[in-house]
Design a protein around this motif. Sequence first.
Motif, PDB file in Angstrom:
ATOM      1  N   ASN A  30      -5.594   7.145  -3.491  1.00 34.60           N
ATOM      2  CA  ASN A  30      -4.853   6.015  -4.039  1.00 34.60           C
ATOM      3  C   ASN A  30      -3.423   5.980  -3.510  1.00 34.60           C
ATOM      4  O   ASN A  30      -2.543   6.665  -4.037  1.00 34.60           O
ATOM      5  N   TYR A  31      -3.211   5.218  -2.474  1.00 36.29           N
ATOM      6  CA  TYR A  31      -1.879   4.968  -1.925  1.00 36.29           C
ATOM      7  C   TYR A  31      -1.749   3.466  -1.697  1.00 36.29           C
ATOM      8  O   TYR A  31      -1.843   2.982  -0.571  1.00 36.29           O
ATOM      9  N   LEU A  34       0.578   1.928   1.056  1.00 34.83           N
ATOM     10  CA  LEU A  34       0.412   2.387   2.427  1.00 34.83           C
ATOM     11  C   LEU A  34      -0.850   1.780   3.019  1.00 34.83           C
ATOM     12  O   LEU A  34      -1.947   1.989   2.507  1.00 34.83           O
ATOM     13  N   ASP A 142       5.200  13.108   1.941  1.00 37.36           N
ATOM     14  CA  ASP A 142       4.094  12.139   1.933  1.00 37.36           C
ATOM     15  C   ASP A 142       2.994  12.567   2.895  1.00 37.36           C
ATOM     16  O   ASP A 142       1.809  12.477   2.580  1.00 37.36           O
ATOM     17  N   ILE A 146      -0.768  13.069   1.587  1.00 36.65           N
ATOM     18  CA  ILE A 146      -1.810  12.159   2.075  1.00 36.65           C
ATOM     19  C   ILE A 146      -2.891  12.937   2.822  1.00 36.65           C
ATOM     20  O   ILE A 146      -4.081  12.670   2.658  1.00 36.65           O
ATOM     21  N   GLU A 149      -5.216  14.602   0.344  1.00 34.16           N
ATOM     22  CA  GLU A 149      -6.126  13.642  -0.277  1.00 34.16           C
ATOM     23  C   GLU A 149      -7.163  13.126   0.713  1.00 34.16           C
ATOM     24  O   GLU A 149      -8.313  12.896   0.337  1.00 34.16           O
TER      25      GLU A 149
END
Length: 175
Positions: A30-31, A34, A142, A146, A149
């Motif tokens: 869940n970004y 982005l 970040d 990221i 994930e």
Amino acid sequence: MTGNAFSLGEELELRKVEYKLHRELWSKFNYPDLNLNFNQWVTIKYLNDNADNFDANIENIPNDKGGLYMFYVKCEIITGITEYPLYVGRAQFTANQNLRKRVKEYFQKYQRNDERPKITRMFNYWKNDLHLAYFPLDDNEDTVCIEKEFINSLLLPMNTEIPDAEIKQAIKAFQ
């Protein structure tokens, strides 16, 4: 069975990779701010036509940024649908590291010495069709989050370390 069929069978078995396609893991990624649409990534052929050195486009990768990168195999039979992601990684931008330097390390170091067996396997079997996609990012924190994930969501076949303990245990339980 003829010798050719046996050899082909053996070669096919050695190139087998396993993908774990799991919608619930994907939905945890869940970004919303982005845009990681693959069209936003820069893609290049990783090695030259002889697969003995880098493709010239490797020099276009930023050396003043970090970011995410993904190795994938691209088959030209049905372009756009036969691209198989194998490995995702990250490069932080520091005094000693950057995106270009990090992606170069795979060919310069890992493919030759069995230090990382799955990376060596990736080069041994797919180096002629190996491509690289990269997504520059400005923030190191970040980039780390990221990548973790991504690995937890995609479970790509050449990524050996799964950051999430529960997912790692689940995979080990059923291997």
